[in-house]
Design a protein around this motif. Structure first.
Motif, short mmCIF file in Angstrom:
data_model
loop_
_atom_site.label_atom_id
_atom_site.label_comp_id
_atom_site.label_asym_id
_atom_site.label_seq_id
_atom_site.Cartn_x
_atom_site.Cartn_y
_atom_site.Cartn_z
N GLY A 15 11.72 6.80 3.52
CA GLY A 15 12.93 6.31 2.50
C GLY A 15 12.18 5.15 1.65
N GLY A 16 11.11 4.80 2.00
CA GLY A 16 10.42 3.84 1.01
C GLY A 16 9.65 4.38 -0.13
N SER A 17 9.00 3.33 -0.66
CA SER A 17 8.41 3.83 -1.90
C SER A 17 6.91 3.12 -1.96
N LEU A 18 6.07 3.86 -2.62
CA LEU A 18 4.59 3.66 -2.97
C LEU A 18 4.37 4.08 -4.43
N ARG A 19 3.32 3.38 -4.99
CA ARG A 19 2.97 3.42 -6.27
C ARG A 19 1.19 3.53 -6.17
N ASN A 84 8.74 7.92 -4.56
CA ASN A 84 10.19 7.26 -3.89
C ASN A 84 10.55 8.01 -2.82
N SER A 85 11.55 7.66 -2.01
CA SER A 85 12.26 8.41 -0.99
C SER A 85 11.24 8.95 -0.07
N LEU A 86 10.21 8.39 0.37
CA LEU A 86 9.13 9.06 0.92
C LEU A 86 9.38 9.60 2.52
N LYS A 87 8.97 10.65 2.75
CA LYS A 87 9.33 11.28 4.06
C LYS A 87 7.90 11.63 4.79
#
Length: 127
Positions: A15-19, A84-87
């Motif tokens: 559910g987290g994010s990375l750029r 976004n919304s990482l799985k």
């Protein structure tokens, strides 16, 4: 020639994010179509997202549509992948790739289309 360096990977909860950032050195970055690929352990390297020279055309693999966004800043010689919304299934080494082309609107989807690659950055999605 162009040299590519990825950064921004890391460990993130579901559910987290990375750029991710891909910084290019060398001349004429705006002459290159760019792509992000990923490779999970035991799997083939797959195309995640690509962008044309003028950013007018973008492609996303089905599994990331609506969650990932590719962009580029030709003035900064940089391409980004906002995730976004990482799985957990997004866990992989992510690679940036470049392909010189005279066509400012063309995109390239195959690994063999690209001439230059970065060293990769690890993305791990886990609780």
């Amino acid at each position: 020639q162009v040299q590519l360096v990825e950064s921004g990977g890391g460990l993130v909860q579901p559910g987290g994010s990375l750029r991710l950032t891909c910084a290019a050195s060398g001349r004429a970055f705006n002459m290159y179509a760019m792509g992000w690929f990923r490779q999970a352990p035991g799997k083939e390297r797959e195309c995640v997202s690509v962008i044309s020279r003028n950013a007018g055309n973008r492609y996303y693999t089905d599994s990331v549509k609506g969650r990932f966004t590719i962009s580029r800043d030709n003035a900064k010689n940089t391409v980004y992948l906002q995730m976004n919304s990482l799985k957990p299934e997004d866990t992989a080494v992510y690679y940036c790739a470049a392909r010189a082309t005279p066509n400012e609107t063309r995109t390239f989807l195959r690994r063999s289309d690209y001439d230059y690659w970065g060293q990769g950055t690890q993305v791990t999605v886990s609780s």
